[in-house]
Enzyme design. Structure first.
Site, PDB file in Angstrom:
ATOM      1  N   GLU A 188       0.841  -1.209   0.000  1.00 31.12           N
ATOM      2  CA  GLU A 188       0.000   0.000   0.000  1.00 31.12           C
ATOM      3  C   GLU A 188       0.872   1.255   0.000  1.00 31.12           C
ATOM      4  OE1 GLU A 188      -3.147  -0.333  -0.657  1.00 31.12           O
ATOM      5  OE2 GLU A 188      -2.847  -2.490  -0.527  1.00 31.12           O
ATOM      6  N   TRP A 243       1.713   1.744  -3.475  1.00 36.13           N
ATOM      7  CA  TRP A 243       0.710   2.451  -4.302  1.00 36.13           C
ATOM      8  C   TRP A 243       0.855   3.962  -4.148  1.00 36.13           C
ATOM      9  CZ3 TRP A 243      -2.052   1.152  -8.328  1.00 36.13           C
ATOM     10  CH2 TRP A 243      -2.380  -0.195  -8.537  1.00 36.13           C
ATOM     11  N   TRP A 259     -19.143  12.652 -19.947  1.00 36.23           N
ATOM     12  CA  TRP A 259     -19.705  12.661 -18.598  1.00 36.23           C
ATOM     13  C   TRP A 259     -21.053  13.364 -18.587  1.00 36.23           C
ATOM     14  CZ3 TRP A 259     -17.020   9.362 -15.887  1.00 36.23           C
ATOM     15  CH2 TRP A 259     -15.653   9.230 -16.076  1.00 36.23           C
ATOM     16  N   ASN A 318     -10.665   2.719   2.846  1.00 32.00           N
ATOM     17  CA  ASN A 318     -10.244   2.544   1.444  1.00 32.00           C
ATOM     18  C   ASN A 318     -11.257   1.768   0.603  1.00 32.00           C
ATOM     19  OD1 ASN A 318      -8.247   2.651  -0.768  1.00 32.00           O
ATOM     20  ND2 ASN A 318      -8.206   0.439  -0.444  1.00 32.00           N
ATOM     21  N   TRP A 374     -15.018  12.127 -12.907  1.00 32.64           N
ATOM     22  CA  TRP A 374     -14.212  11.803 -11.726  1.00 32.64           C
ATOM     23  C   TRP A 374     -13.631  13.045 -11.063  1.00 32.64           C
ATOM     24  CZ3 TRP A 374      -9.045  13.238 -12.134  1.00 32.64           C
ATOM     25  CH2 TRP A 374      -8.554  13.465 -13.431  1.00 32.64           C
ATOM     26  N   TRP A 389      -8.793   8.289  -7.896  1.00 33.98           N
ATOM     27  CA  TRP A 389      -9.950   8.629  -8.729  1.00 33.98           C
ATOM     28  C   TRP A 389      -9.762   8.166 -10.165  1.00 33.98           C
ATOM     29  CZ3 TRP A 389     -14.813   9.576  -7.755  1.00 33.98           C
ATOM     30  CH2 TRP A 389     -15.136   9.873  -6.431  1.00 33.98           C
TER      31      TRP A 389
HETATM   32  C1  LIG Z   1     -10.888   7.399  -4.802  1.00 28.00           C
HETATM   33  C2  LIG Z   1      -9.748   7.319  -3.799  1.00 28.00           C
HETATM   34  C3  LIG Z   1      -9.226   8.491  -3.244  1.00 28.00           C
HETATM   35  C4  LIG Z   1      -8.164   8.428  -2.321  1.00 28.00           C
HETATM   36  N1  LIG Z   1      -7.665   9.602  -1.790  1.00 28.00           N
HETATM   37  C5  LIG Z   1      -6.608   9.554  -0.934  1.00 28.00           C
HETATM   38  C6  LIG Z   1      -6.066  10.753  -0.387  1.00 28.00           C
HETATM   39  O1  LIG Z   1      -6.480  11.880  -0.693  1.00 28.00           O
HETATM   40  N2  LIG Z   1      -5.046  10.633   0.507  1.00 28.00           N
HETATM   41  C7  LIG Z   1      -4.522   9.415   0.863  1.00 28.00           C
HETATM   42  O2  LIG Z   1      -3.585   9.365   1.676  1.00 28.00           O
HETATM   43  N3  LIG Z   1      -5.003   8.280   0.339  1.00 28.00           N
HETATM   44  C8  LIG Z   1      -6.039   8.295  -0.535  1.00 28.00           C
HETATM   45  N4  LIG Z   1      -6.551   7.122  -1.028  1.00 28.00           N
HETATM   46  C9  LIG Z   1      -5.897   5.847  -0.682  1.00 28.00           C
HETATM   47  C10 LIG Z   1      -6.437   5.114   0.571  1.00 28.00           C
HETATM   48  O3  LIG Z   1      -7.820   5.027   0.528  1.00 28.00           O
HETATM   49  C11 LIG Z   1      -6.014   5.781   1.886  1.00 28.00           C
HETATM   50  O4  LIG Z   1      -4.632   6.039   1.873  1.00 28.00           O
HETATM   51  C12 LIG Z   1      -6.311   4.894   3.097  1.00 28.00           C
HETATM   52  O5  LIG Z   1      -7.682   4.608   3.156  1.00 28.00           O
HETATM   53  C13 LIG Z   1      -5.872   5.598   4.356  1.00 28.00           C
HETATM   54  O6  LIG Z   1      -6.150   4.836   5.502  1.00 28.00           O
HETATM   55  P1  LIG Z   1      -4.979   4.202   6.366  1.00 28.00           P
HETATM   56  O7  LIG Z   1      -3.962   5.226   6.715  1.00 28.00           O
HETATM   57  O8  LIG Z   1      -5.623   3.475   7.495  1.00 28.00           O
HETATM   58  O9  LIG Z   1      -4.348   3.189   5.305  1.00 28.00           O
HETATM   59  P2  LIG Z   1      -3.471   1.873   5.430  1.00 28.00           P
HETATM   60  O10 LIG Z   1      -4.241   0.784   4.775  1.00 28.00           O
HETATM   61  O11 LIG Z   1      -2.977   1.625   6.797  1.00 28.00           O
HETATM   62  O12 LIG Z   1      -2.243   2.186   4.437  1.00 28.00           O
HETATM   63  C14 LIG Z   1      -1.046   2.814   4.913  1.00 28.00           C
HETATM   64  C15 LIG Z   1      -0.716   4.021   4.076  1.00 28.00           C
HETATM   65  O13 LIG Z   1      -0.457   3.640   2.737  1.00 28.00           O
HETATM   66  C16 LIG Z   1      -0.932   4.658   1.846  1.00 28.00           C
HETATM   67  N5  LIG Z   1      -1.985   4.055   1.010  1.00 28.00           N
HETATM   68  C17 LIG Z   1      -2.787   3.015   1.340  1.00 28.00           C
HETATM   69  N6  LIG Z   1      -3.569   2.687   0.286  1.00 28.00           N
HETATM   70  C18 LIG Z   1      -3.263   3.543  -0.701  1.00 28.00           C
HETATM   71  C19 LIG Z   1      -3.729   3.722  -2.044  1.00 28.00           C
HETATM   72  N7  LIG Z   1      -4.667   2.925  -2.582  1.00 28.00           N
HETATM   73  N8  LIG Z   1      -3.213   4.727  -2.778  1.00 28.00           N
HETATM   74  C20 LIG Z   1      -2.261   5.532  -2.268  1.00 28.00           C
HETATM   75  N9  LIG Z   1      -1.773   5.404  -1.023  1.00 28.00           N
HETATM   76  C21 LIG Z   1      -2.253   4.435  -0.251  1.00 28.00           C
HETATM   77  C22 LIG Z   1      -1.487   5.778   2.715  1.00 28.00           C
HETATM   78  O14 LIG Z   1      -0.471   6.717   2.931  1.00 28.00           O
HETATM   79  C23 LIG Z   1      -1.846   5.029   3.997  1.00 28.00           C
HETATM   80  O15 LIG Z   1      -1.868   5.859   5.127  1.00 28.00           O
HETATM   81  C24 LIG Z   1      -7.622   7.164  -1.962  1.00 28.00           C
HETATM   82  C25 LIG Z   1      -8.159   5.998  -2.523  1.00 28.00           C
HETATM   83  C26 LIG Z   1      -9.215   6.068  -3.438  1.00 28.00           C
HETATM   84  C27 LIG Z   1      -9.762   4.808  -4.020  1.00 28.00           C
END
Ligand SMILES: Cc1cc2nc3c(=O)[nH]c(=O)nc-3n(C[C@H](O)[C@H](O)[C@H](O)COP(=O)(O)OP(=O)(O)OC[C@H]3O[C@@H](n4cnc5c(N)ncnc54)[C@H](O)[C@@H]3O)c2cc1C
Length: 473
Positions: free
Chosen positions: A285, A288, A316, A351, A369, A392
């Site tokens: 993650e 990503w 759109w 997420n 989007w 997005w």
């Molecule tokens: C439409 C959409 C919009 C999003 N917008 C953001 C946003 O503005 N800011 C943001 O930090 N994340 C975003 N994410 C990614 C992800 O949803 C969040 O990082 C995550 O839910 C944060 O919760 P956590 O810290 O408990 O994540 P954990 O699951 O504990 O992951 C650890 C860290 O990994 C990174 N991470 C995890 N998943 C992703 C991912 N899919 N893409 C990029 N980084 C990731 C984040 O920094 C997160 O804090 C988005 C995902 C989607 C599908």
């Protein structure tokens, strides 16, 4: 030293090096933060994140003051006015050099070059540091092209990362001899509390504004990961009713914790538990996050509102009523509404739910989007331009290695799968709490009327067909 999305003392390269040089040369260090309200508005930056930044800055102010370092706010409406404002500050305080950490989005890079050039023409040099990425060396395919698919990129990135000696930098240390910056006083009554000019309400009960707290949350998450000596994040991370993820994103986004601190924590835990770091889902993650930054660095258009694959954009539909129902959590699809209410009430969304609500908006409602991207930026406490843009574009099928057009989440079956007993829906939509575990995912017309819950704004099957038809065409 110029603070931005790196609001911490520990493992802050620019601060560390400024401090070291200050100690060696017996020269004071000053720290600045730039308040640019018009720019924040243009970026749709959430009040929640700004509120968190303000409180983190206040905490940093007193910690820096104990180290004889002044923290000043420079006010400018937007980035355009910054070079002259920073120059004027430097001239007033006889600043000889500026230290800063690099940022990824294009207009932040442009802002930095303009500031750096303005200062240089006044004989003030700038020192820029890598900070935001785990791997800073270029990652290219064998034919020296940029990657367009996550998995091979990830393999390459991971191999480079594992071959790198990642080390943390210490916070500035009181024990070192360091002159006091003028106008920096230890006595709190003489020290004006800094303000960045916003009200910035946020749930400080969920996101305490403290670098120490962010580190503790990381430690707790890593320790709770291994009840049976095996990491269970990959099994728990998809269920919104439980705390199965780290909840660190807000701290990572504003830099209250560094990405290296996160990496080293998981790396050490894997080594101690003899678990494979290569297979670790949490590191993936973080991968990503870095992949979206990699794409943004290699494709300026992403910073300017363009799709990665413009030819995959449908026409759109412009429908303010449907957009507003989605924003307010009044679509009549319980899991989508519960998710949007989680965002509106806590400034954070799980997420799995971000993927569901984004797919609902772009594929079922066929709304651009960019509307969703903007709404998330304006409401998420963890708003992060590259990750949000990447998420997005992934969800709308316009991105790099995105979810394909034909993958349209069925909100009701996703709800049954990931919130099977409806715990999450009940928490966010108490009006539905009396429904049984089956009906809660899709109440009947009579139940909706009796419980005063809205009717569905679309027919799922029809909208799915419409999206597929568009895609085939
Ligand atoms: C439409 C959409 C919009 C999003 N917008 C953001 C946003 O503005 N800011 C943001 O930090 N994340 C975003 N994410 C990614 C992800 O949803 C969040 O990082 C995550 O839910 C944060 O919760 P956590 O810290 O408990 O994540 P954990 O699951 O504990 O992951 C650890 C860290 O990994 C990174 N991470 C995890 N998943 C992703 C991912 N899919 N893409 C990029 N980084 C990731 C984040 O920094 C997160 O804090 C988005 C995902 C989607 C599908």
């Amino acid at each position: 030293m110029w603070l931005r999305n790196d609001l911490r003392l520990t493992d802050n390269p620019a601060l560390y090096h400024a401090w070291q040089i200050g100690c060696q040369r017996k020269q004071p260090v000053r720290v600045i933060y730039c308040a640019t309200p018009n720019q924040w508005q243009k970026h749709n930056l959430s009040q929640a994140q700004l509120g968190l930044c303000q409180d983190l800055l206040r905490a940093l102010q007193s910690e820096l003051s104990a180290l004889n370092i002044a923290l000043d706010i420079i006010e400018a409406p937007d980035y355009l006015n910054l070079p002259e404002k920073i120059l004027s500050y430097c001239l007033t305080h006889k600043v000889q050099a500026l230290w800063l950490n690099k940022e990824v989005p294009f207009n932040k890079q442009q802002r930095d070059s303009e500031v750096i050039n303005t200062l240089l023409s006044n004989d003030i040099v700038s020192h820029c540091f890598d900070n935001d990425l785990l791997v800073n060396s270029p990652i290219t395919t064998q034919s020296e092209a940029s990657y367009r698919v996550f998995t091979p990129w990830y393999r390459r990135w991971l191999a480079t990362l594992l071959a790198t000696d990642v080390k943390l930098l210490a916070a500035p240390n009181k024990a070192l001899d360091h002159p006091q910056s003028p106008s920096c006083s230890h006595t709190s009554d003489q020290q004006k509390t800094i303000a960045i000019g916003i009200t910035g309400n946020y749930r400080s009960d969920l996101w305490p504004a403290s670098e120490t707290f962010a580190r503790e949350r990381l430690t707790d998450f890593i320790e709770n990961q291994q009840p049976n000596n095996t990491f269970n994040y990959h099994q728990r991370r998809d269920y919104p009713a439980i705390n199965g993820t780290s909840l660190l994103s807000a701290y990572i986004a504003v830099g209250a914790i560094s990405i290296r601190q996160c990496y080293l924590a998981i790396y050490r835990a894997c080594s101690e538990q003899q678990q494979s770091i290569e297979e670790n889902q949490w590191l993936k993650e973080l991968g990503w996050r870095e992949f979206y930054r990699y794409l943004m660095l290699n494709n300026q258009g992403l910073s300017k509102g363009f799709a990665f694959n413009p030819h995959k954009e449908p026409k759109w539909l412009n429908n303010p009523q449907l957009l507003s129902a989605w924003q307010q959590g009044r679509t009549g699809f319980p899991i989508i509404d519960a998710a949007m209410l989680q965002l509106n009430r806590t400034s954070w969304m799980h997420n799995r739910l971000r993927m569901l609500t984004a797919s609902f908006l772009c594929k079922l409602l066929l709304i651009d989007w960019r509307e969703g991207e903007t709404y998330f930026m304006a409401h998420l406490i963890d708003a992060d331009f590259p990750s949000n843009n990447g998420g997005w574009q992934w969800s709308s099928a316009t991105g790099c290695d995105a979810s394909p057009w034909f993958r349209i989440f069925n909100p009701t079956s996703q709800s049954k799968k990931f919130d099977s007993q409806g715990h999450f829906i009940r928490k966010m939509l108490p009006e539905l709490s009396t429904l049984n575990d089956k009906d809660i995912h899709w109440p009947s017309d009579q139940q909706r009327t009796a419980l005063n819950y809205c009717s569905p704004i679309i027919d799922y099957a029809t909208c799915r067909e419409r999206a597929l038809k568009w895609h085939k065409r």
